[in-house]
Design an enzyme around this catalytic site. Structure first.
Site, PDB file in Angstrom:
ATOM      1  N   SER A   1     -66.626 -84.907 -36.697  1.00 32.54           N
ATOM      2  CA  SER A   1     -66.999 -86.028 -37.565  1.00 32.54           C
ATOM      3  C   SER A   1     -68.281 -85.727 -38.346  1.00 32.54           C
ATOM      4  O   SER A   1     -68.776 -86.574 -39.087  1.00 32.54           O
ATOM      5  CB  SER A   1     -67.184 -87.305 -36.741  1.00 32.54           C
TER       6      SER A   1
ATOM      7  N   ASN B   1     -71.508 -91.624 -25.901  1.00 29.89           N
ATOM      8  CA  ASN B   1     -70.910 -92.940 -26.151  1.00 29.89           C
ATOM      9  C   ASN B   1     -71.966 -94.010 -26.413  1.00 29.89           C
ATOM     10  O   ASN B   1     -71.818 -94.821 -27.323  1.00 29.89           O
ATOM     11  CB  ASN B   1     -70.012 -93.342 -24.986  1.00 29.89           C
TER      12      ASN B   1
ATOM     13  N   THR C   1     -60.287-127.004 -63.943  1.00 31.08           N
ATOM     14  CA  THR C   1     -59.481-126.922 -62.725  1.00 31.08           C
ATOM     15  C   THR C   1     -58.105-126.483 -63.214  1.00 31.08           C
ATOM     16  O   THR C   1     -57.701-126.837 -64.326  1.00 31.08           O
ATOM     17  CB  THR C   1     -59.360-128.276 -61.990  1.00 31.08           C
ATOM     18  N   HIS C   2     -57.436-125.679 -62.399  1.00 28.81           N
ATOM     19  CA  HIS C   2     -56.135-125.107 -62.811  1.00 28.81           C
ATOM     20  C   HIS C   2     -56.270-124.315 -64.111  1.00 28.81           C
ATOM     21  O   HIS C   2     -55.296-124.175 -64.861  1.00 28.81           O
ATOM     22  CB  HIS C   2     -55.063-126.196 -62.987  1.00 28.81           C
TER      23      HIS C   2
ATOM     24  N   SER D   1     -62.324 -97.919 -76.208  1.00 29.46           N
ATOM     25  CA  SER D   1     -60.986 -97.382 -75.984  1.00 29.46           C
ATOM     26  C   SER D   1     -60.886 -96.045 -76.707  1.00 29.46           C
ATOM     27  O   SER D   1     -61.529 -95.838 -77.725  1.00 29.46           O
ATOM     28  CB  SER D   1     -59.962 -98.366 -76.556  1.00 29.46           C
TER      29      SER D   1
ATOM     30  N   LYS E   1     -61.875-101.960 -79.769  1.00 28.32           N
ATOM     31  CA  LYS E   1     -61.994-102.432 -78.387  1.00 28.32           C
ATOM     32  C   LYS E   1     -63.395-102.330 -77.807  1.00 28.32           C
ATOM     33  O   LYS E   1     -64.117-101.370 -78.030  1.00 28.32           O
ATOM     34  CB  LYS E   1     -61.032-101.640 -77.473  1.00 28.32           C
TER      35      LYS E   1
ATOM     36  N   GLU F   1     -64.179-105.224 -64.371  1.00 27.25           N
ATOM     37  CA  GLU F   1     -62.850-104.869 -63.854  1.00 27.25           C
ATOM     38  C   GLU F   1     -62.956-103.967 -62.628  1.00 27.25           C
ATOM     39  O   GLU F   1     -62.209-104.115 -61.664  1.00 27.25           O
ATOM     40  CB  GLU F   1     -62.028-104.178 -64.947  1.00 27.25           C
TER      41      GLU F   1
ATOM     42  N   TYR G   1     -64.999 -96.497 -24.220  1.00 27.09           N
ATOM     43  CA  TYR G   1     -64.934 -95.682 -25.430  1.00 27.09           C
ATOM     44  C   TYR G   1     -63.596 -94.956 -25.532  1.00 27.09           C
ATOM     45  O   TYR G   1     -63.055 -94.473 -24.543  1.00 27.09           O
ATOM     46  CB  TYR G   1     -66.077 -94.644 -25.463  1.00 27.09           C
TER      47      TYR G   1
ATOM     48  N   GLN H   1     -64.159 -93.155 -33.403  1.00 25.74           N
ATOM     49  CA  GLN H   1     -64.834 -92.302 -34.390  1.00 25.74           C
ATOM     50  C   GLN H   1     -64.399 -92.702 -35.803  1.00 25.74           C
ATOM     51  O   GLN H   1     -65.099 -92.420 -36.773  1.00 25.74           O
ATOM     52  CB  GLN H   1     -64.494 -90.832 -34.113  1.00 25.74           C
TER      53      GLN H   1
ATOM     54  N   LYS I   1     -66.568 -95.155 -38.699  1.00 24.59           N
ATOM     55  CA  LYS I   1     -67.676 -94.894 -39.620  1.00 24.59           C
ATOM     56  C   LYS I   1     -67.293 -94.870 -41.088  1.00 24.59           C
ATOM     57  O   LYS I   1     -67.958 -95.496 -41.926  1.00 24.59           O
ATOM     58  CB  LYS I   1     -68.378 -93.596 -39.228  1.00 24.59           C
TER      59      LYS I   1
HETATM   60  N1  ARG Z   1     -68.389 -88.446 -32.793  1.00 22.85           N
HETATM   61  C1  ARG Z   1     -68.118 -89.440 -31.829  1.00 22.85           C
HETATM   62  C2  ARG Z   1     -67.887 -90.792 -32.504  1.00 22.85           C
HETATM   63  O1  ARG Z   1     -68.177 -90.874 -33.651  1.00 22.85           O
HETATM   64  C3  ARG Z   1     -69.230 -89.544 -30.860  1.00 22.85           C
HETATM   65  C4  ARG Z   1     -68.853 -90.052 -29.512  1.00 22.85           C
HETATM   66  C5  ARG Z   1     -68.008 -89.077 -28.817  1.00 22.85           C
HETATM   67  N2  ARG Z   1     -67.867 -89.333 -27.451  1.00 22.85           N
HETATM   68  C6  ARG Z   1     -66.930 -88.741 -26.771  1.00 22.85           C
HETATM   69  N3  ARG Z   1     -66.857 -88.953 -25.540  1.00 22.85           N
HETATM   70  N4  ARG Z   1     -66.066 -87.947 -27.348  1.00 22.85           N
HETATM   71  O2  ARG Z   1     -67.424 -91.733 -31.919  1.00 22.85           O
END
Ligand code: ARG
Length: 461
Positions: free
Chosen positions: A22, A109, A154-155, A276, A282, A289, A316, A321, A324
């Site tokens: 990651s 974790n 309205t509408h 445009s 334009k 938009e 966990y 992962q 993110k």
């Molecule tokens: N890269 C992992 C995440 O974003 C970190 C935690 C990983 N923990 C594990 N036991 N594999 O969640």
């Protein structure tokens, strides 16, 4: 060899190595990761788990790594999977055995849960700051247009007269709620997961309150399983950002409509519009938009993460992962949309006379006409019917209510007198709507002052 390579008999498959990593996206957590590790090391030392020398070496080493990452001289590697192991491996390569003691009484974790919470907490501040800038511009533009009459709809049918200020202040009210929603999210997330360990806490005599305080949390998370498996704060953030984008998108849609020749209520500044490639005439509202369009990605991030979390057993799981990228993307999107949108509003020209012209057609003073009769003693429902007849007649003759002669008006009700023409003037219709929250100047002034005080209270934070 991997940090966790002890029990493995062969190397990770190259594809799995890439697949599992990651670091490509979580490297943006480096600051949180390093600050969290420093607090952890300091606490381990205070609790007698590691020596002062080791703690000092760790903290100094981490400071050096932070400086080098910021200087752009550190190359991360997928072989170390994520930001947490990249930093730890780097530390150990620089300071030796002390570096290997950092991970005592901690797991990735609780480490990742900590870093992500801190990141979200900080980004909430950035989004709130941008919302406050938007509020400031809305207040400024509203002050200019407290007497600019436009049709309220309205509408999407012309309904009653309002001011452009009142319209802008409706959005200011929405963005104000967005700010408080984000503040609620920040208040609720502010518990520290560090020390939850892998899932079951630790046998070391750690002090979770110390790390919580050092990292500006209100308290430690109270259940170790929950601490490592909770992503509610990310879901709340994405919900809040989705609602925020709904507001921006509705506003964007109106800007787009107002720019069209069918409305022509506003003219965007040339710096905030595009042309445009084929049609020379334009001038397109691309910014609005795109804001409307990007709302889809933010909703997508929310749906994506809700779906990742659904059905995960405690605690966990690697699925997490996947938390993110949607959060990063949604934050990047919102943090980009807000300033562009704000600048577009700040620089647009409001075409008052076109708004006034549109307000003059469409019988938006019909309610006021009925109210006129009601105030002279006719029950409202009868007044409503009488004015309905007048509107029908006007529509046939291509006239407005105020163009009817007194005789024509009196044919429907002899309560009509010469003062009806004052009562039908749109400026008066608007000015008299001074009920709490209405478009009268006294009320738009109150709204503007309230928003300005709301902004000022936060700017001093
Ligand atoms: N890269 C992992 C995440 O974003 C970190 C935690 C990983 N923990 C594990 N036991 N594999 O969640």
């Amino acid at each position: 060899m991997k940090l966790w390579g002890g029990r493995f008999g062969k190397d990770t498959d190259a594809l799995v190595n890439e697949f599992n990593a990651s670091i490509q996206f979580d490297q943006r957590l480096y600051g949180e990761d390093i600050r969290g590790s420093m607090a952890h090391a300091e606490m381990l030392m205070q609790c007698g788990v590691i020596s002062r020398e080791d703690a000092e070496a760790i903290i100094q080493g981490l400071q050096g790594i932070l400086a080098d990452i910021e200087a752009g001289t550190v190359a991360f590697t997928a072989d170390n999977e994520d930001i947490h192991m990249n930093v730890e491996a780097l530390l150990t390569s620089r300071i030796g055995d002390a570096g290997k003691r950092l991970h005592t009484a901690r797991s990735r974790n609780d480490q990742v849960a900590l870093d992500f919470r801190m990141y979200v907490r900080n980004e909430i501040g950035t989004v709130v700051g941008r919302l406050l800038e938007l509020e400031t511009v809305l207040c400024r533009r509203a002050r200019e247009h407290q007497n600019t009459v436009m049709p309220g709809y309205t509408h999407l049918q012309r309904a009653q007269p309002i001011s452009f200020a009142q319209h802008l202040l409706a959005y200011a009210a929405m963005f104000r709620r967005d700010v408080t929603r984000l503040e609620d999210c920040r208040a609720r997330l502010n518990e520290c997961p560090l020390g939850c360990g892998a899932l079951a806490g630790t046998t070391y005599p750690i002090d979770r309150w110390r790390t919580a305080r050092a990292l500006a949390f209100d308290r430690p998370v109270g259940n170790s399983l929950d601490g490592v498996s909770d992503r509610d704060y990310a879901l709340e953030l994405l919900s809040d950002l989705s609602i925020l984008m709904t507001h921006l998108s509705r506003f964007a849609e109106e800007i787009i409509l107002w720019c069209s020749w069918e409305f022509k209520f506003i003219e965007l500044d040339d710096a905030y519009a595009t042309g445009s490639s084929i049609m020379p005439q334009k001038k397109n509202p691309d910014v609005a938009e795109l804001v409307r369009g990007k709302t889809g990605r933010v909703y997508g991030s929310l749906m994506g993460l809700l779906t990742v979390m659904k059905g995960l057993p405690l605690a966990y799981n690697k699925d997490m992962q996947e938390d993110k990228e949607p959060v990063f993307d949604a934050l990047d999107t919102v943090e980009l949309c807000l300033p562009v949108f704000t600048a577009m509003l700040d620089t647009m020209t409001v075409l008052r006379s076109n708004m006034r012209k549109a307000a003059g057609r469409g019988f938006i003073n019909a309610t006021d006409c009925a109210d006129y009769l009601t105030k002279k003693g006719m029950p409202f429902r009868d007044a409503y019917t009488a004015v309905g007849k007048l509107v029908a007649a006007c529509t046939e003759q291509g006239q407005t209510l105020e163009e009817l002669t007194l005789e024509e008006l009196r044919a429907v009700s002899d309560l009509f007198e010469a003062d009806v023409y004052e009562a039908l003037k749109l400026e008066n219709c608007m000015a008299l709507r001074s009920s709490y929250g209405g478009p009268a100047v006294s009320e738009t002034t109150r709204q503007i002052e309230e928003i300005e005080a709301f902004v000022a209270a936060r700017e001093h934070d």
